[in-house]
Write an enzyme that holds these catalytic residues in place. Sequence first.
Site, short mmCIF file in Angstrom:
data_model
loop_
_atom_site.label_atom_id
_atom_site.label_comp_id
_atom_site.label_asym_id
_atom_site.label_seq_id
_atom_site.Cartn_x
_atom_site.Cartn_y
_atom_site.Cartn_z
N ASN A 70 -49.56 -7.55 8.62
CA ASN A 70 -50.07 -8.17 9.97
C ASN A 70 -50.57 -7.42 11.05
O ASN A 70 -51.58 -7.69 11.66
CB ASN A 70 -48.62 -8.87 10.78
CG ASN A 70 -48.07 -9.94 9.62
OD1 ASN A 70 -48.60 -10.35 8.76
ND2 ASN A 70 -46.82 -10.06 10.07
N ASN A 170 -55.54 -9.75 5.79
CA ASN A 170 -54.13 -9.73 5.44
C ASN A 170 -53.62 -11.17 5.94
O ASN A 170 -53.72 -11.59 6.84
CB ASN A 170 -53.23 -8.70 6.12
CG ASN A 170 -51.67 -8.80 5.60
OD1 ASN A 170 -51.43 -8.37 4.78
ND2 ASN A 170 -50.91 -9.39 6.97
N GLU A 171 -53.04 -11.98 5.12
CA GLU A 171 -52.38 -13.32 5.18
C GLU A 171 -53.08 -14.03 6.20
O GLU A 171 -52.66 -14.60 6.99
CB GLU A 171 -50.83 -12.72 5.75
CG GLU A 171 -50.11 -12.19 4.49
CD GLU A 171 -48.82 -11.95 4.67
OE1 GLU A 171 -48.06 -12.32 6.01
OE2 GLU A 171 -48.04 -11.65 3.95
N TYR A 237 -42.13 -12.10 -1.45
CA TYR A 237 -41.01 -11.78 -1.03
C TYR A 237 -39.90 -12.46 -1.53
O TYR A 237 -40.10 -13.81 -1.61
CB TYR A 237 -40.83 -11.10 0.12
CG TYR A 237 -41.77 -10.03 0.65
CD1 TYR A 237 -41.24 -8.98 0.93
CD2 TYR A 237 -42.87 -10.42 1.38
CE1 TYR A 237 -42.14 -7.73 1.34
CE2 TYR A 237 -43.75 -9.83 2.06
CZ TYR A 237 -43.47 -8.57 2.04
OH TYR A 237 -44.31 -7.39 2.61
N GLU A 283 -48.16 -7.07 -1.78
CA GLU A 283 -46.93 -6.89 -0.97
C GLU A 283 -45.81 -7.58 -1.71
O GLU A 283 -45.73 -8.72 -2.06
CB GLU A 283 -47.01 -7.55 0.38
CG GLU A 283 -47.69 -6.81 1.39
CD GLU A 283 -47.58 -7.21 2.69
OE1 GLU A 283 -46.52 -7.99 3.25
OE2 GLU A 283 -48.71 -6.84 3.60
N GLN A 333 -42.19 -1.98 2.23
CA GLN A 333 -42.86 -0.93 2.49
C GLN A 333 -42.18 0.38 1.80
O GLN A 333 -41.38 0.41 1.17
CB GLN A 333 -43.06 -0.89 3.94
CG GLN A 333 -43.75 -1.93 4.32
CD GLN A 333 -44.52 -2.06 5.62
OE1 GLN A 333 -44.58 -1.21 6.34
NE2 GLN A 333 -44.66 -3.37 6.26
O1 AHR Z 1 -44.25 -6.06 5.04
C1 AHR Z 1 -43.98 -6.86 6.23
C2 AHR Z 1 -45.04 -8.04 6.59
O2 AHR Z 1 -44.65 -8.95 5.46
C3 AHR Z 1 -46.31 -7.44 6.54
O3 AHR Z 1 -46.92 -7.15 7.78
C4 AHR Z 1 -47.15 -8.91 6.34
O4 AHR Z 1 -48.21 -8.88 5.65
C5 AHR Z 1 -45.88 -9.67 5.27
O5 AHR Z 1 -45.85 -11.14 5.93
#
Ligand code: AHR
Length: 495
Positions: A70, A170-171, A237, A283, A333
Amino acid sequence: MARIKIDLDRRIGTVDRRIFGGFIEHLGRCIYGGIFDEGSPLSDERGFRLDVVQALRDLRIPVLRWPGGNFASGYHWVDGIGPRDQRPRRMNLAWHIEESNRFGTDEFIAYCGLVGAEPYICVNLGSGTIDEAQAWVEYCNGTGHTYWANLRRQHGYPEPYGVKLWGLGNEMYGSWQIGALSAEDYVAKAREFAKVMRMTDPSIQLVSCGWNGWSDWDRVVLEGLARYVDYHSIHLYTGSPDYYGNVLSPHLADFALASCQALIDRVRYEQGIDHPIYVAYDEWNVWFRQWGYDASVAGLEERYTLADALAVATYLNIFIRRCRTVRLANLAQMVNVIAPIFTNPEGLFLQSIYHQFRLYSEWTLDVALDAFVEAETYHLSSEQEARSPWRHRVARLGPFTLVDAACTVNSTGEEITLAVVNRDLQRAVQATIEFVGTAVRPGALVREVNGPGPDASNSFDQPAIVSVSERALDTGGSTISYEFPAHSVTLIRFH
Ligand code: AHR
């Protein structure tokens, strides 16, 4: 009881080592206090924490994504170059903190060199301009006597950085993203960015911003950008306080990769596109405790358990089995923020998820085999599913075998790595491992990640509750019997 059958002729494809990539973002204590800690006795003269560098080197991360996440959608990269004391201090709007800009592009590239990773930069498609993206490619890769290339030289870096991998935002679908766009608007904007970035350096590889792999966003973006990109990203995720919900929900990644491959195949066929397009799963991780984007969870300092390690191993098995689709993946991360490495000013400890990520990174071989697995299955209930903040509908993809396996072999067929996750909470599973048309020698090496129970977790006080044990297997032949303990990840290297 379980049965695993390994046939060296049943090859899926080559495994790209870049599935063991990482991701670092200007978020909480990932960069500042994790990667970079100026003045710390643990850091070098540039400010890089050397204990973290060593832990990352041991993970053998082939590629590192940066600066977000983000954060990328509000980041103006020029703020982060030149003399550190003159760099502007800004608001990091994505994560409710202040950004000193003391870690910028030159520091990132130097850091990649230190840990042995290829740099992967995500450009700002939120508040950033096309000129900024163009200039960033020129600053990094320019070889001529143009302004941005000369500025890099002036800053003390005569050689071009040769950054090949560039993410187009990103997103950008998310309401939480600075400058969020509709899929159609994103396509129009990203296409122009792609054009000028490629004009600047035709050798770069571009990653379009995907969602979960099966959404309408993914379809529209692939239809609009397939000609311009080499990879399409997935961010997905999982995680749940429910044990089985947690360890089984990574199977959603399998669905995502299969769905995205179908979209890619369709677009390439319809548009007659010759170049390959792979998935960059840039991610992924378990994330549900410190969940959300508001200021109260801004640190995202998830503390991982053994159950999470089983989930991470399941992700890696899926990436290996889907090696024809996913050629790049980034664990999100690396330090402190939903991360395998956890620091404080005095040192670090390795979280549960570190260990099996490292085992896979070290022991996965070149070619994935289609191993046959027969084992007891488990049905997730809708009540279990509902306990996850992600609200994924993973139950409908099951039932899932409690034993999950991936197998890889080297090019000569002389070495085989079998990775097995036994997700049964209570019981060891007695398995028969059959080799078709070959036999293995006694003396295989076994490494196992386990702990006293699914909630077992490492900490500064007890850094080895979840750890790796190693032993040799004294049997060989074409059929081997092996007992996989409850809640364990086992890698066996056969010769
Ligand atoms: O990794 C944490 C966040 O998760 C990242 O900033 C974003 O790309 C995702 O939603």
